[in-house]
Enzyme design. Structure first.
Site, PDB file in Angstrom:
ATOM      1  N   GLY B  40       0.849  -1.194   0.000  1.00 60.56           N
ATOM      2  CA  GLY B  40       0.000   0.000   0.000  1.00 60.56           C
ATOM      3  C   GLY B  40       0.881   1.239   0.000  1.00 60.56           C
ATOM      4  O   GLY B  40       1.853   1.327   0.751  1.00 60.56           O
ATOM      5  N   GLY B  42      -0.427   4.584   0.073  1.00 55.59           N
ATOM      6  CA  GLY B  42      -1.177   5.795   0.401  1.00 55.59           C
ATOM      7  C   GLY B  42      -0.376   6.589   1.417  1.00 55.59           C
ATOM      8  O   GLY B  42       0.835   6.432   1.528  1.00 55.59           O
ATOM      9  N   LEU B  43      -1.062   7.413   2.204  1.00 55.71           N
ATOM     10  CA  LEU B  43      -0.344   8.234   3.163  1.00 55.71           C
ATOM     11  C   LEU B  43       0.507   7.396   4.097  1.00 55.71           C
ATOM     12  O   LEU B  43       1.692   7.665   4.284  1.00 55.71           O
ATOM     13  CB  LEU B  43      -1.334   9.066   3.982  1.00 55.71           C
ATOM     14  CG  LEU B  43      -1.909  10.248   3.228  1.00 55.71           C
ATOM     15  CD1 LEU B  43      -3.036  10.874   4.017  1.00 55.71           C
ATOM     16  CD2 LEU B  43      -0.847  11.283   2.966  1.00 55.71           C
ATOM     17  N   GLY B  45       1.443   4.178   3.839  1.00 61.64           N
ATOM     18  CA  GLY B  45       2.425   3.335   3.156  1.00 61.64           C
ATOM     19  C   GLY B  45       3.571   4.122   2.551  1.00 61.64           C
ATOM     20  O   GLY B  45       4.726   3.741   2.675  1.00 61.64           O
ATOM     21  N   HIS B 266     -20.269   9.264   6.595  1.00 56.06           N
ATOM     22  CA  HIS B 266     -19.994  10.695   6.476  1.00 56.06           C
ATOM     23  C   HIS B 266     -21.280  11.425   6.123  1.00 56.06           C
ATOM     24  O   HIS B 266     -21.983  11.009   5.204  1.00 56.06           O
ATOM     25  CB  HIS B 266     -18.954  10.900   5.385  1.00 56.06           C
ATOM     26  CG  HIS B 266     -18.398  12.284   5.335  1.00 56.06           C
ATOM     27  ND1 HIS B 266     -19.124  13.364   4.904  1.00 56.06           N
ATOM     28  CD2 HIS B 266     -17.180  12.763   5.670  1.00 56.06           C
ATOM     29  CE1 HIS B 266     -18.377  14.451   4.980  1.00 56.06           C
ATOM     30  NE2 HIS B 266     -17.197  14.115   5.442  1.00 56.06           N
ATOM     31  N   ARG B 330     -19.449  13.597  13.015  1.00 58.65           N
ATOM     32  CA  ARG B 330     -20.065  12.975  11.853  1.00 58.65           C
ATOM     33  C   ARG B 330     -21.184  12.015  12.184  1.00 58.65           C
ATOM     34  O   ARG B 330     -22.218  11.995  11.522  1.00 58.65           O
ATOM     35  CB  ARG B 330     -18.999  12.234  11.058  1.00 58.65           C
ATOM     36  CG  ARG B 330     -18.036  13.204  10.480  1.00 58.65           C
ATOM     37  CD  ARG B 330     -16.927  12.504   9.771  1.00 58.65           C
ATOM     38  NE  ARG B 330     -16.062  13.497   9.153  1.00 58.65           N
ATOM     39  CZ  ARG B 330     -15.067  13.219   8.355  1.00 58.65           C
ATOM     40  NH1 ARG B 330     -14.792  11.960   8.090  1.00 58.65           N
ATOM     41  NH2 ARG B 330     -14.326  14.168   7.839  1.00 58.65           N
ATOM     42  N   LEU B 441      -6.002  11.818   7.943  1.00 59.94           N
ATOM     43  CA  LEU B 441      -4.741  12.199   7.323  1.00 59.94           C
ATOM     44  C   LEU B 441      -3.666  12.256   8.396  1.00 59.94           C
ATOM     45  O   LEU B 441      -2.533  11.835   8.208  1.00 59.94           O
ATOM     46  CB  LEU B 441      -4.880  13.553   6.628  1.00 59.94           C
ATOM     47  CG  LEU B 441      -5.972  13.653   5.568  1.00 59.94           C
ATOM     48  CD1 LEU B 441      -5.973  15.040   4.932  1.00 59.94           C
ATOM     49  CD2 LEU B 441      -5.784  12.608   4.495  1.00 59.94           C
TER      50      LEU B 441
END
Lengths: 257, 638, 286
Positions: B40, B42-43, B45, B266, B330, B441
């Site tokens: 992965g 993404g952020l 990984g 969400h 949320r 994030l």
């Protein structure tokens, strides 16, 4: 209530990288006009599968215009006829009942076709690999507010950083040039104070890597029209300037052998 | 096995510092003797790959995309939290920690959350130094905005594309390591199984998505940074390829799966318009800063929004929660939206939405200001719906977005399989039962930049001097054979329905019964329906084509198969947890005002599930949660 | 003992098609290394193009003297165009001997032409190699006729230039009486031939199209993208190329319609060596 459309699609089919491909014709009937372009392809694929036919491979992922995975030529335009819109964001209400839509993959020597509408765009990563970064090892960063960045510079850098790496610029360019992509990444980093230390080395490396894969820019301007983020051609001018500077400046400092 | 979270002793604010000193280090000259696999990019990984490589480890990074930058982290819109207190409004590490624990409805591990808050400040520094173009004030300093669940303005953002910019920063940092030769990047390579030897993770089996080739890769440690499982709902804000396979395969090999029922819906997504819908598009939570949420008071309202007078508008969040108004967390916002729509007040052609109205903000601040803040989001909305949000209110409705559940990990981010780590949304993370906006994030980058690079040394140091298990070892051969069998099986079933069809059907069951509001009979129904659908799947799915070229149907086949099993576990977990907390709402357990009613006495624990094979339900293990710093209270946003 | 793990240098995935189309050339010393890249070649093309456009513009303006007809120069009655031609041959005399500076300018222009053509050729080849043919029809949004035909308009203009020099400077094209230095006479003689005039017209239209895109493109190639230029860029391109077109196209038309003429018997023109005429009574123009 949404309308439905009946469309004729001419889609490029190719079994593999070394296979000869050709256009196949498909009927897409009763497509709701609220559907997105890729949802239309989904509907076509579902009916192909129902009829025991191998579905069409097309690139897609986020379906919200940000990941840069999707992208095909739609009636001779990269990402279709809407300005600033990626293929996945194009909705069928922009077409008319009875339309014929020709769908072809991105074409460039550096983007070989993998299958059907999917191409390999790894040269874009090669360009980033060559210098599209700021060397800032984790843990060594100063406080974020120590380097103020004028607001308009931050905005301009963000404008350039908005590139999603889809390759539409290359696909649209008559010369298959990679200038818009490369210059956007360069300006994103070169315009910031944090990017100054490596500015000229970065420009040289990225431009020279870009030229190993792509053609040369002759300012047609077609790339910007295709770009889903409407990246500005100004960045190309900045890259041309910076490249010249990077060659001209004597980068050996006094005393260095 | 007994769950040992390895939380350090000592005062909360000192645990992490103490831990960094106490855990084993790998000498810089020895780091190059270790190989780490990161799945992965993404952020979590990309940041982990980059940082581990900078430290000197040999990293092999895997992504099934054609480029690491395609990871779905790229789509995150609104922002990233950090306790910088640049706004001088009372923020601090302690407050961010407190808000996150409370926002998670007291179901997270305090020590993890405190660490998250501590390193949040470093993340902003790191990102700025990489050239992430955060929004700035006129003097050149960083700008902030506020987000749901917080009364301070602590969110840093880059227009409405913060996730994209943070991911590009991490991706670029990783590509530098690729250039240096420290990271070997495998693109279009999907992990299809974890390999363990003697109970320890020793590598992965992958499939090349272009050629179909199955390959084995071994390492001293494996990190899964493969994202969340929100796509089990079929319609979610996830990308089409997002799936649970890597984590699920690890689960089947012994990694406990924690709190799968904690899924986040969400509140502000564009409502579905028809059957063919393939995903639901997120409209950033930051819109709730300026937009006012309302529905018509009358159920038979036919007038257009603009012609409904103020008195006939039900601003339900503002009325019910004066202190937080439209910025309630949320889960609260989502449940309230469902309540009003179920009661018949829905808007839009299918009456399946609520209004998010910017008329007042435009009147107050001017159209230019609103365009400056949300321009790209408004454009996105218009493209999809054909409606102009500057002149008519947006229509929104909740949709599956994030999953707080995931692989159980200890304080070192290691799963119950030694040598296997999980980072980012893939782990059961620090968000408890509900994640606050702008903190995903934060967590992905915290794990990748500032936690894993430290904690991974603890399991590597004892392995100094040993090589990774060679890929011709029987365990690899066995795992390879399993993977190949499964692929062959899919192609051979020759049923009548596409994997898409089954995924859609599964999504309906999950959304209906394991969605925003759950109850006993619905959950039991879900379990039996999902099991039945799963069995039907294995008899009746139709996968055409072959395994020797790109075949997205075949890729989908495996992912959907794993979603069935996960769906069953989700329902079981939801059934087992007889309380409401955060994103897990049991209708049987609510306050008089319809808010989530926790049962702290019986359920103040993490449910970590152990795989027992396909025919036996998982065994539950508990990790008891103690709240030393943040007193347990009923969450109130009034 | 364990061996350290060795990583390979080529760390992009095996299955990626990232094989370069062309390799990075060995770097020549500065400033030649600039020219080794496409970006550098575009700089050279822009600078040489600017020189050539400057020349074409000046040449057009100079040729307007054809309209001035006969003037009195040092007591002689002579065509102004011929006076100008003599002036050019005597540029910077006595610093340089006669015609030397003119030759220096000509060599400069020649160098510009050679570099402009070489860079165009090299870049065109690069572009063709980087392309992969589209099977379906393209729908252009910004690439216009001018930008897409540069290589063709340039080639035709090149042939015209060779012809033009052979014709008027070297007198190699038969069909009229060519005399060295007799500009008015040569121009009228050459352009009186309708085929030559037609070729000249077509070439100048193509030249205009070429220059239009060239001037527009030059700004970006030279990195000049200051917003102040943006407004004038398209205007400058259209304006300059438009003026050049108007001027150049007027000449053959003027010759064919008799507006520009060579008449050695008119207005008491001093006859050149090969012709003679009865000199008319002088007019007030003395």
């Amino acid at each position: 209530m949404s309308q439905t459309l009946n469309l004729t699609l001419k889609i490029w089919r190719q079994e593999g990288p070394n296979a000869k491909g050709s256009f196949e014709s498909y009927q897409a009937n009763n497509i709701p006009d609220d559907a997105s372009f890729l949802e239309m392809l989904d509907i076509v694929n579902e009916s192909l599968i129902e009829n025991n036919q191998v579905p069409i491979e097309f690139p897609h992922d986020c379906r919200e215009g940000i990941c840069g995975t999707c992208g095909v030529m739609i009636n001779g335009r990269a990402h279709g006829q809407e300005i600033g819109t990626a293929t996945c964001q194009l909705h069928m209400r922009k077409f008319n009942d009875g339309d014929t839509i020709v769908i072809e993959p991105w074409r460039a020597a550096a983007f070989p076709v993998v299958k059907d509408l999917v191409v390999d765009r790894s040269p874009l990563d090669k360009i980033v690999e060559a210098g599209g970064y700021i060397t800032a090892p984790t843990g060594s960063a100063p406080d974020a507010n120590e380097m103020p960045i004028p607001k308009d510079v931050a905005e301009s850098s963000m404008d350039a950083a908005a590139c999603i790496g889809c390759g539409a610029c290359v696909a649209a360019c008559p010369n298959s040039a990679g200038q818009l992509f490369t210059s956007a990444k360069l300006w994103h980093l070169n315009s910031l104070p944090q990017g100054q230390a490596e500015r000229y080395k970065r420009t040289e490396e990225m431009v020279e890597t870009m030229e190993q894969y792509f053609g040369s820019c002759t300012n047609h301007g077609e790339c910007k029209e295709a770009c889903p983020k409407e990246i500005s051609l100004d960045f190309i001018a900045e890259m041309n300037k910076d490249y010249m500077k990077s060659k001209v400046k004597n980068r050996k400092k006094a005393g260095q052998k | 096995m007994l769950l040992n979270s390895k939380v350090p002793t000592g005062p909360m604010a000192e645990k992490w510092e103490k831990h960094k000193f106490d855990i084993k280090l790998v000498n810089p000259a020895n780091k190059r003797k270790f190989k780490i696999i990161v799945v992965g990019t993404g952020l979590a990984g990309a940041s982990a790959s980059a940082t581990l490589a900078e430290l000197g480890y040999n990293v092999s990074a895997f992504t099934f995309h054609d480029s690491p930058r395609r990871a779905h982290s790229i789509a995150a819109q609104g922002g990233i939290n950090a306790a910088k207190n640049y706004q001088n409004d009372g923020d601090s590490v302690h407050r961010l920690f407190y808000d996150t624990v409370k926002g998670g409805d007291y179901r997270s591990r305090e020590a993890n959350v405190h660490r998250l808050a501590e390193v949040s400040v470093n993340i902003i520094d790191q990102a700025a130094s990489q050239g992430v173009p955060f929004a700035r004030e006129y003097g050149g300093l960083l700008a902030n905005r506020s987000f749901g669940g917080a009364q301070v303005s602590r969110t840093f953002y880059a227009r409405g594309q913060t996730g994209q910019q943070l991911l590009l920063g991490a991706y670029q940092q990783m590509m530098r390591q690729v250039h240096e030769g420290k990271v070997t990047l495998h693109t279009q390579t999907e992990m299809l199984d974890l390999v363990t030897k003697d109970g320890e993770a020793c590598g992965i089996i992958c499939r090349d998505l272009i050629t179909g080739e199955i390959t084995s890769h071994s390492a001293h440690a494996v990190v899964l940074a493969t994202g969340g499982y929100g796509n089990v709902f079929y319609l979610s804000t996830n990308a089409m390829a997002c799936n649970t396979t890597a984590a699920w395969r690890a689960h089947r090999k012994g990694a406990y799966f924690a709190n799968p029922s904690y899924t986040q819906i969400h509140p502000t997504c564009i409502p579905a318009s028809d059957e063919f819908q393939s995903k639901l598009t997120l409209m950033s939570e930051s819109l709730r800063n300026d937009g006012r949420i309302w529905v018509p008071r009358s159920k038979d309202e036919t007038r257009s929004a603009g012609s409904i007078p103020e008195a006939e508008r039900y601003y339900y969040l503002e009325e019910k929660y004066p202190a937080f108004g439209n910025l309630v967390p949320r889960d609260v916002a989502s449940r309230n939206a469902k309540t009003v729509v179920d009661a018949g007040h829905g808007v839009g052609p299918l009456k399946n939405g609520v209004y998010l109205d910017f008329a007042d903000a435009i009147k107050r601040d001017g159209r230019d200001a609103i365009e400056g803040r949300y321009g790209n989001l408004f454009d996105m909305y218009e493209r999809i719906t054909g409606e102009d949000p500057y002149s008519v209110p947006m229509r929104i409705y909740p949709a599956s977005h994030y999953t707080m559940g995931g692989l159980w990990v200890d304080y070192n981010l290691m799963t119950t399989i030694p040598g296997l780590y999980a980072a980012g949304e893939a782990n059961f993370s620090d968000h408890g039962a509900n994640r606050l906006g702008a903190s995903a994030l934060m967590q992905g980058l915290a794990d990748g930049y500032f936690v894993l690079p430290y904690t991974i040394g603890d399991s590597l140091a004892p392995k100094l001097g040993s090589d990774p298990v060679p890929t011709d070892d029987p365990v690899f051969k066995e795992a390879t054979a399993d993977v190949e069998d499964r692929l062959t099986r899919f192609l051979a079933i020759g049923g009548s329905r596409s994997p898409e069809y089954f995924h859609r059907e599964l999504g309906k069951i999950v959304w209906e019964n394991i969605g925003m509001a759950r109850n006993r009979s619905g959950l039991e129904k879900a379990i039996s329906e999902i099991t039945a659908l799963r069995e039907e799947y294995w008899q009746d799915v139709r996968i055409l084509g072959n395994n020797e070229s790109l075949n997205q149907s075949l890729e989908k086949a495996g992912r959907v198969a794993d979603f069935f099993e996960l769906g069953e576990l989700m329902a079981r977990d939801a059934l087992d947890r007889n309380e409401s907390c955060g994103g897990h709402f049991r209708e049987e357990s609510q306050t008089d005002e319809g808010e989530a009613l926790r049962d702290d006495e019986n359920y103040s624990h993490v449910s970590a599930w152990e795989w027992n094979g396909i025919d036996t339900p998982q065994t539950k293990h508990k990790e008891e949660l103690a709240f030393e710093e943040v007193p347990l209270t009923q969450r109130s946003y009034k | 003992m364990t061996t350290p793990i060795v990583t390979t240098n080529n760390t992009m995935a095996k299955n990626s098609a990232a094989t370069p189309l062309r390799s990075k050339p060995k770097q020549l010393p500065f400033p030649l290394n600039l020219y080794q890249t496409a970006v550098g070649k575009k700089w050279v093309m822009a600078v040489t193009g600017l020189m050539l456009v400057g020349f074409v513009f000046a040449h057009m303006v100079g040729n307007l003297k054809l309209y001035l007809g006969v003037v009195t120069h040092h007591g002689e009655r002579i065509y102004d165009a011929d006076v100008y031609a003599e002036f050019l041959r005597n540029l910077l005399v006595p610093i340089f001997p006669e015609t030397v500076f003119l030759w220096i300018l000509r060599l400069g222009l020649l160098a510009a032409v050679v570099l402009h053509i070489h860079s165009a050729y090299a870049l065109t080849r690069m572009n063709i190699n980087s392309n992969d043919r589209y099977e379906s029809k393209r729908d252009w949004l910004a690439a216009n006729f001018a930008s897409r035909t540069m290589r063709y308009s340039g080639t035709i203009v090149l042939f015209y230039i060779l012809f033009h020099i052979a014709d008027l400077t070297l007198g190699l094209i038969p069909g009229y009486d060519w005399h060295h230095g007799a500009v008015q006479s040569n121009v009228v003689g050459s352009l009186s031939n309708p085929i030559v005039a037609a070729f000249y017209l077509v070439a100048n239209v193509l030249l205009t199209v070429h220059i239009f895109h060239g001037i527009y493109s030059m700004f970006r190639s030279l990195g000049l993208n200051n917003p102040a230029f943006d407004k004038i860029r398209q205007g400058a391109a259209a304006g300059i190329s438009g003026l050049i077109l108007l001027g150049n196209v007027s000449f053959p038309i003027a010759v064919l319609t008799g507006v520009v003429d060579y008449d050695v018997c008119a207005e008491g023109v001093t006859a050149s060596e090969e012709n003679s005429c009865v000199i008319e009574e002088s007019h007030d123009a003395a």
